[in-house]
Scaffold this motif. Structure first.
Motif, PDB file in Angstrom:
ATOM      1  N   GLY A 166      10.764 -13.406  -3.341  1.00 38.49           N
ATOM      2  CA  GLY A 166      11.555 -14.621  -3.459  1.00 38.49           C
ATOM      3  C   GLY A 166      12.961 -14.435  -2.916  1.00 38.49           C
ATOM      4  N   MET A 167      13.481 -15.475  -2.308  1.00 37.71           N
ATOM      5  CA  MET A 167      14.818 -15.453  -1.741  1.00 37.71           C
ATOM      6  C   MET A 167      15.755 -16.319  -2.593  1.00 37.71           C
ATOM      7  SD  MET A 167      14.194 -13.386   0.674  1.00 37.71           S
ATOM      8  CE  MET A 167      15.673 -13.416   1.701  1.00 37.71           C
ATOM      9  N   ALA A 241       7.808  -9.311  10.670  1.00 31.65           N
ATOM     10  CA  ALA A 241       8.078  -9.833   9.327  1.00 31.65           C
ATOM     11  C   ALA A 241       7.451 -11.229   9.221  1.00 31.65           C
ATOM     12  CB  ALA A 241       9.578  -9.888   9.049  1.00 31.65           C
ATOM     13  N   PHE A 242       7.335 -11.677   7.976  1.00 30.57           N
ATOM     14  CA  PHE A 242       6.822 -13.033   7.719  1.00 30.57           C
ATOM     15  C   PHE A 242       7.773 -13.734   6.748  1.00 30.57           C
ATOM     16  CE2 PHE A 242       3.022 -10.678   8.933  1.00 30.57           C
ATOM     17  CZ  PHE A 242       2.382 -11.560   9.797  1.00 30.57           C
ATOM     18  N   GLY A 243       7.921 -15.035   6.945  1.00 27.54           N
ATOM     19  CA  GLY A 243       8.753 -15.819   6.038  1.00 27.54           C
ATOM     20  C   GLY A 243       8.114 -17.193   5.790  1.00 27.54           C
ATOM     21  N   ILE A 244       8.432 -17.798   4.638  1.00 26.80           N
ATOM     22  CA  ILE A 244       7.934 -19.132   4.303  1.00 26.80           C
ATOM     23  C   ILE A 244       9.126 -20.002   3.920  1.00 26.80           C
ATOM     24  CG2 ILE A 244       6.474 -20.491   2.765  1.00 26.80           C
ATOM     25  CD1 ILE A 244       4.711 -18.060   2.379  1.00 26.80           C
ATOM     26  N   THR A 245       9.264 -21.135   4.593  1.00 26.63           N
ATOM     27  CA  THR A 245      10.334 -22.076   4.292  1.00 26.63           C
ATOM     28  C   THR A 245       9.735 -23.416   3.812  1.00 26.63           C
ATOM     29  OG1 THR A 245      10.395 -22.911   6.561  1.00 26.63           O
ATOM     30  CG2 THR A 245      11.874 -21.074   6.012  1.00 26.63           C
ATOM     31  N   LEU A 246      10.581 -24.203   3.166  1.00 22.18           N
ATOM     32  CA  LEU A 246      10.189 -25.544   2.731  1.00 22.18           C
ATOM     33  C   LEU A 246      10.749 -26.541   3.729  1.00 22.18           C
ATOM     34  CD1 LEU A 246       8.782 -27.188   0.462  1.00 22.18           C
ATOM     35  CD2 LEU A 246      11.036 -27.405  -0.606  1.00 22.18           C
ATOM     36  N   PHE A 263      10.288 -13.951   1.890  1.00 20.25           N
ATOM     37  CA  PHE A 263      10.422 -13.189   3.154  1.00 20.25           C
ATOM     38  C   PHE A 263       9.987 -11.754   2.869  1.00 20.25           C
ATOM     39  CE2 PHE A 263      12.715 -10.585   6.252  1.00 20.25           C
ATOM     40  CZ  PHE A 263      12.435 -11.277   7.433  1.00 20.25           C
ATOM     41  N   GLY A 264       9.331 -11.124   3.890  1.00 20.87           N
ATOM     42  CA  GLY A 264       8.953  -9.714   3.761  1.00 20.87           C
ATOM     43  C   GLY A 264       8.674  -9.097   5.095  1.00 20.87           C
TER      44      GLY A 264
END
Length: 266
Positions: A166-167, A241-246, A263-264
């Motif tokens: 979590g960010m 790397a991989f990230g998820i945004t809204l 993010f990771g």
């Protein structure tokens, strides 16, 4: 015995149906000749028998009906002068038998209809139960297929598991990436992501670190999710790397960094 007791005794009905002896028949006729109330009652019984037989068998010929009616009812409600006991019994016996026969037939038809209705209802119920059971089996098969696919993903030695933490935008959020280096297939386990708000959607990014270059590889659309919130997104071959945004529904060309949820690095 007064006239009312005589009428209520039932002897007049037996007289009309020709079930009395010759002597008894003559006694009734004498009583009717002396008593208008008895004559009227006999006429009423005869009329009821004829009308009932006609109501259950309206298709008899008009000649036959008129002949019987004229013979039994005549004009005024007087005592009917019978030609013979045999002739009288023939007409009334026929009428009574017809009423009984047609009544039995109607009862049979009603019972048969009721039985058919019951059978049809049972068939409908069994069909509904069968359809429900079939739907349940289909659902279980789909769940089983999903479980098998997930097990295949987890057990594939070529899969790299990347944990996304979590960010600042959502510290409690987390996700996992299953990335198959051989096939380039990417699965996202989003069970620890909260549901996206109305009008928003999660977007997955494959990231090159130097220089920082994010590439969209898919949306976590609810319609594409399994019951376990496992999503298959686009393939990628060179992620660091991989990230998820809204993002707004439909996704964005570039990630909204202040809505970077997880993010990771690989």
């Amino acid at each position: 015995m007064n006239s009312r007791e005589y009428i209520e005794s039932g002897i007049l009905e037996l007289y009309v149906f020709g079930k009395l002896s010759e002597t008894e028949m003559q006694d009734v006729q004498q009583m009717a000749a002396d008593n208008p109330a008895i004559r009227t009652e006999i006429a009423a019984i005869e009329k009821a028998v004829i009308n009932l037989s006609y109501s259950v068998s309206p298709n008899i010929s008009s000649e036959t009906y008129d002949k019987i009616r004229e013979e039994l009812l005549g004009g005024d409600p007087k005592v009917i002068q019978m030609k013979s006991k045999t002739n009288w019994s023939q007409y009334l016996g026929w009428a009574a038998s017809l009423v009984i026969l047609l009544g039995a037939g109607m009862m049979y038809l009603q019972m048969n209809k009721s039985m058919n209705d019951t059978i049809n209802e049972e068939i409908k119920k069994n069909k509904a139960d069968f359809n429900k059971m079939q739907q349940t089996i289909t659902t279980l098969e789909q769940k089983n297929k999903t479980t098998v696919n997930m097990m295949d993903i987890l057990r594939d030695k070529n899969n790299r598991i990347v944990t996304l933490d979590g960010m600042a935008a959502m510290p409690s959020a987390s996700a996992k990436v299953y990335w198959n280096k051989a096939t380039r297939v990417v699965y996202i386990d989003a069970k620890d992501l909260p549901d996206a708000p109305q009008g928003m959607v999660y977007q997955v990014w494959s990231v090159k670190m130097n220089p920082l270059t994010p590439t969209s590889i898919g949306l976590l659309d609810k319609t594409a999710a399994t019951s376990s919130k496992m999503y298959k997104v686009d393939n990628t071959s060179d992620a660091e790397a991989f990230g998820i945004t809204l993002e707004p529904a439909g996704g964005s060309e570039n990630p909204t960094m202040d809505r970077l949820f997880t993010f990771g690095k690989v």
